[in-house]
Design a protein around this motif. Structure first.
Motif, PDB file in Angstrom:
ATOM      1  N   ALA A  19       0.968  -1.259   0.101  1.00  0.00           N
ATOM      2  CA  ALA A  19       0.002  -0.036   0.267  1.00  0.00           C
ATOM      3  C   ALA A  19       0.773   1.126   0.102  1.00  0.00           C
ATOM      4  O   ALA A  19       0.671   2.257  -0.700  1.00  0.00           O
ATOM      5  CB  ALA A  19      -1.015   0.180   1.109  1.00  0.00           C
ATOM      6  N   ARG A  20       1.967   1.176   0.982  1.00  0.00           N
ATOM      7  CA  ARG A  20       2.848   2.311   0.835  1.00  0.00           C
ATOM      8  C   ARG A  20       3.574   2.555  -0.417  1.00  0.00           C
ATOM      9  O   ARG A  20       3.458   3.859  -1.008  1.00  0.00           O
ATOM     10  CB  ARG A  20       3.901   2.191   1.976  1.00  0.00           C
ATOM     11  CG  ARG A  20       4.656   3.251   2.387  1.00  0.00           C
ATOM     12  CD  ARG A  20       5.508   2.961   3.643  1.00  0.00           C
ATOM     13  NE  ARG A  20       5.548   4.261   4.126  1.00  0.00           N
ATOM     14  CZ  ARG A  20       5.735   4.619   5.465  1.00  0.00           C
ATOM     15  NH1 ARG A  20       5.701   3.709   6.207  1.00  0.00           N
ATOM     16  NH2 ARG A  20       6.191   5.845   5.890  1.00  0.00           N
ATOM     17  N   ALA A  21       3.752   1.583  -1.247  1.00  0.00           N
ATOM     18  CA  ALA A  21       4.428   1.787  -2.670  1.00  0.00           C
ATOM     19  C   ALA A  21       3.680   2.249  -3.455  1.00  0.00           C
ATOM     20  O   ALA A  21       3.787   3.395  -4.438  1.00  0.00           O
ATOM     21  CB  ALA A  21       4.961   0.515  -3.175  1.00  0.00           C
ATOM     22  N   PHE A  22       2.306   2.131  -3.506  1.00  0.00           N
ATOM     23  CA  PHE A  22       1.163   2.464  -4.124  1.00  0.00           C
ATOM     24  C   PHE A  22       0.974   4.001  -3.828  1.00  0.00           C
ATOM     25  O   PHE A  22       1.074   4.880  -4.772  1.00  0.00           O
ATOM     26  CB  PHE A  22      -0.011   1.795  -4.155  1.00  0.00           C
ATOM     27  CG  PHE A  22      -1.128   1.857  -4.995  1.00  0.00           C
ATOM     28  CD1 PHE A  22      -1.225   1.559  -6.456  1.00  0.00           C
ATOM     29  CD2 PHE A  22      -2.156   2.661  -4.646  1.00  0.00           C
ATOM     30  CE1 PHE A  22      -1.986   2.275  -7.252  1.00  0.00           C
ATOM     31  CE2 PHE A  22      -3.270   3.078  -5.619  1.00  0.00           C
ATOM     32  CZ  PHE A  22      -3.036   2.835  -6.724  1.00  0.00           C
ATOM     33  N   TYR A  23       0.475   4.203  -2.818  1.00  0.00           N
ATOM     34  CA  TYR A  23      -0.001   5.534  -2.340  1.00  0.00           C
ATOM     35  C   TYR A  23       1.364   6.444  -2.449  1.00  0.00           C
ATOM     36  O   TYR A  23       0.940   7.755  -2.725  1.00  0.00           O
ATOM     37  CB  TYR A  23      -0.819   5.331  -0.837  1.00  0.00           C
ATOM     38  CG  TYR A  23      -1.995   4.779  -0.915  1.00  0.00           C
ATOM     39  CD1 TYR A  23      -3.091   5.375  -1.615  1.00  0.00           C
ATOM     40  CD2 TYR A  23      -2.118   3.335  -0.761  1.00  0.00           C
ATOM     41  CE1 TYR A  23      -4.208   4.806  -1.595  1.00  0.00           C
ATOM     42  CE2 TYR A  23      -3.482   2.824  -0.672  1.00  0.00           C
ATOM     43  CZ  TYR A  23      -4.478   3.692  -1.541  1.00  0.00           C
ATOM     44  OH  TYR A  23      -5.748   2.976  -1.607  1.00  0.00           O
ATOM     45  N   THR A  30       1.905  12.146   0.316  1.00  0.00           N
ATOM     46  CA  THR A  30       2.939  12.279   1.693  1.00  0.00           C
ATOM     47  C   THR A  30       2.458  11.727   2.999  1.00  0.00           C
ATOM     48  O   THR A  30       1.276  12.255   3.201  1.00  0.00           O
ATOM     49  CB  THR A  30       3.242  13.873   1.783  1.00  0.00           C
ATOM     50  OG1 THR A  30       3.606  14.390   0.383  1.00  0.00           O
ATOM     51  CG2 THR A  30       4.186  14.162   2.720  1.00  0.00           C
ATOM     52  N   VAL A  31       3.272  11.240   3.595  1.00  0.00           N
ATOM     53  CA  VAL A  31       2.834  10.647   5.068  1.00  0.00           C
ATOM     54  C   VAL A  31       2.964  11.670   6.016  1.00  0.00           C
ATOM     55  O   VAL A  31       3.642  12.477   6.108  1.00  0.00           O
ATOM     56  CB  VAL A  31       4.024   9.586   5.525  1.00  0.00           C
ATOM     57  CG1 VAL A  31       3.744   9.216   6.949  1.00  0.00           C
ATOM     58  CG2 VAL A  31       3.973   8.363   4.428  1.00  0.00           C
ATOM     59  N   ALA A  32       1.731  11.750   6.707  1.00  0.00           N
ATOM     60  CA  ALA A  32       1.351  12.682   7.487  1.00  0.00           C
ATOM     61  C   ALA A  32       1.524  12.167   9.012  1.00  0.00           C
ATOM     62  O   ALA A  32       2.126  12.786   9.931  1.00  0.00           O
ATOM     63  CB  ALA A  32      -0.106  13.128   7.610  1.00  0.00           C
ATOM     64  N   ASP A  33       1.482  10.805   9.139  1.00  0.00           N
ATOM     65  CA  ASP A  33       1.651  10.035  10.257  1.00  0.00           C
ATOM     66  C   ASP A  33       1.893   8.636  10.068  1.00  0.00           C
ATOM     67  O   ASP A  33       0.895   7.983   9.595  1.00  0.00           O
ATOM     68  CB  ASP A  33       0.665  10.263  11.490  1.00  0.00           C
ATOM     69  CG  ASP A  33       0.783   9.635  13.000  1.00  0.00           C
ATOM     70  OD1 ASP A  33       1.953   8.873  13.075  1.00  0.00           O
ATOM     71  OD2 ASP A  33      -0.113   9.985  13.472  1.00  0.00           O
ATOM     72  N   ALA A  39      -0.980   1.091  10.539  1.00  0.00           N
ATOM     73  CA  ALA A  39      -1.609   2.034   9.832  1.00  0.00           C
ATOM     74  C   ALA A  39      -0.743   3.195   9.321  1.00  0.00           C
ATOM     75  O   ALA A  39       0.516   3.557   9.866  1.00  0.00           O
ATOM     76  CB  ALA A  39      -2.624   2.799  10.827  1.00  0.00           C
ATOM     77  N   ILE A  40      -1.137   4.047   8.266  1.00  0.00           N
ATOM     78  CA  ILE A  40      -0.492   5.145   7.992  1.00  0.00           C
ATOM     79  C   ILE A  40      -1.607   6.308   7.626  1.00  0.00           C
ATOM     80  O   ILE A  40      -2.599   6.044   6.879  1.00  0.00           O
ATOM     81  CB  ILE A  40       0.492   4.901   6.466  1.00  0.00           C
ATOM     82  CG1 ILE A  40       1.366   3.705   6.896  1.00  0.00           C
ATOM     83  CG2 ILE A  40       1.102   5.952   6.278  1.00  0.00           C
ATOM     84  CD1 ILE A  40       2.092   3.352   5.503  1.00  0.00           C
ATOM     85  N   VAL A  41      -1.190   7.481   7.920  1.00  0.00           N
ATOM     86  CA  VAL A  41      -2.329   8.525   7.570  1.00  0.00           C
ATOM     87  C   VAL A  41      -1.437   9.168   6.511  1.00  0.00           C
ATOM     88  O   VAL A  41      -0.361   9.733   6.832  1.00  0.00           O
ATOM     89  CB  VAL A  41      -2.387   9.470   8.854  1.00  0.00           C
ATOM     90  CG1 VAL A  41      -3.333  10.480   8.352  1.00  0.00           C
ATOM     91  CG2 VAL A  41      -3.186   8.803   9.769  1.00  0.00           C
ATOM     92  N   PHE A  50      -6.672   7.705   5.769  1.00  0.00           N
ATOM     93  CA  PHE A  50      -6.270   6.792   6.687  1.00  0.00           C
ATOM     94  C   PHE A  50      -6.293   5.418   6.172  1.00  0.00           C
ATOM     95  O   PHE A  50      -7.284   4.862   5.521  1.00  0.00           O
ATOM     96  CB  PHE A  50      -7.148   6.568   7.929  1.00  0.00           C
ATOM     97  CG  PHE A  50      -6.842   5.780   9.065  1.00  0.00           C
ATOM     98  CD1 PHE A  50      -5.769   6.315   9.967  1.00  0.00           C
ATOM     99  CD2 PHE A  50      -7.341   4.731   9.263  1.00  0.00           C
ATOM    100  CE1 PHE A  50      -5.443   5.399  11.036  1.00  0.00           C
ATOM    101  CE2 PHE A  50      -7.021   3.867  10.334  1.00  0.00           C
ATOM    102  CZ  PHE A  50      -5.971   4.348  11.200  1.00  0.00           C
ATOM    103  N   VAL A  51      -5.032   4.623   5.946  1.00  0.00           N
ATOM    104  CA  VAL A  51      -4.803   3.510   5.339  1.00  0.00           C
ATOM    105  C   VAL A  51      -4.689   2.400   6.749  1.00  0.00           C
ATOM    106  O   VAL A  51      -3.514   2.670   7.377  1.00  0.00           O
ATOM    107  CB  VAL A  51      -3.631   3.604   4.273  1.00  0.00           C
ATOM    108  CG1 VAL A  51      -3.346   1.965   3.677  1.00  0.00           C
ATOM    109  CG2 VAL A  51      -4.281   4.503   3.225  1.00  0.00           C
ATOM    110  N   TYR A  52      -5.040   1.349   6.806  1.00  0.00           N
ATOM    111  CA  TYR A  52      -4.809   0.362   7.659  1.00  0.00           C
ATOM    112  C   TYR A  52      -4.887  -1.112   7.332  1.00  0.00           C
ATOM    113  O   TYR A  52      -5.573  -1.472   6.471  1.00  0.00           O
ATOM    114  CB  TYR A  52      -5.660   0.772   9.084  1.00  0.00           C
ATOM    115  CG  TYR A  52      -7.253   0.159   8.695  1.00  0.00           C
ATOM    116  CD1 TYR A  52      -7.542  -1.118   9.315  1.00  0.00           C
ATOM    117  CD2 TYR A  52      -7.906   0.859   7.841  1.00  0.00           C
ATOM    118  CE1 TYR A  52      -8.910  -1.596   9.093  1.00  0.00           C
ATOM    119  CE2 TYR A  52      -9.554   0.376   7.742  1.00  0.00           C
ATOM    120  CZ  TYR A  52      -9.695  -0.610   8.325  1.00  0.00           C
ATOM    121  OH  TYR A  52     -10.982  -1.117   8.130  1.00  0.00           O
TER     122      TYR A  52
END
Length: 124
Positions: A19-23, A30-33, A39-41, A50-52
């Motif tokens: 997911a990180r590679a895609f988003y 850009t990662v906020a958190d 999970a990543i915001v 919000f991706v979890y």
């Protein structure tokens, strides 16, 4: 009551690294958190995405997130296609397809999926 609160689209994914590679890599978010376990915001305009991690990732068969690209719709589609994003084509009443854009009724829409099958819409 809830109309005064901010809202955050929330997407379930199976593999946070994919997911990180895609988003980040394909969509340019850009990662906020990323300090939460599983999970990543992401920052997305004036809002957040919000991706979890969840075992139920990709089970939604409807649009999960809509992005308002406005006049940049065609350019945005071209940029995403260049990064390997494939666009979906649907047979929808009142809309006809022009390339990857569904057009009709004053709307211009395009859809794509993330690696887990979450459906995203672009409008312009």
């Amino acid at each position: 009551m809830l109309g005064t609160y901010d809202v955050t689209p929330t997407l379930a994914v199976r593999d946070l690294a994919a997911a990180r590679a895609f988003y980040e890599g394909k969509l340019g978010l850009t990662v906020a958190d990323d300090g939460m376990d599983g999970a990543i915001v992401y920052k997305a305009g004036a809002t957040a995405l919000f991706v979890y991690v969840s075992e139920f990732a990709g089970t939604n068969q409807a649009t999960a997130v809509s992005w308002a690209a406005g006049p940049a719709l065609v350019t945005t589609i071209a940029e995403l296609r260049a990064k390997g994003v494939a666009f979906e084509h649907y047979d929808l009443p009142g809309l006809h397809l022009e390339g990857d854009i569904h057009v009709g009724g004053g709307m211009r829409l395009a859809w794509f999926k993330d690696p887990d099958g979450n459906i995203h819409a672009l409008s312009g």
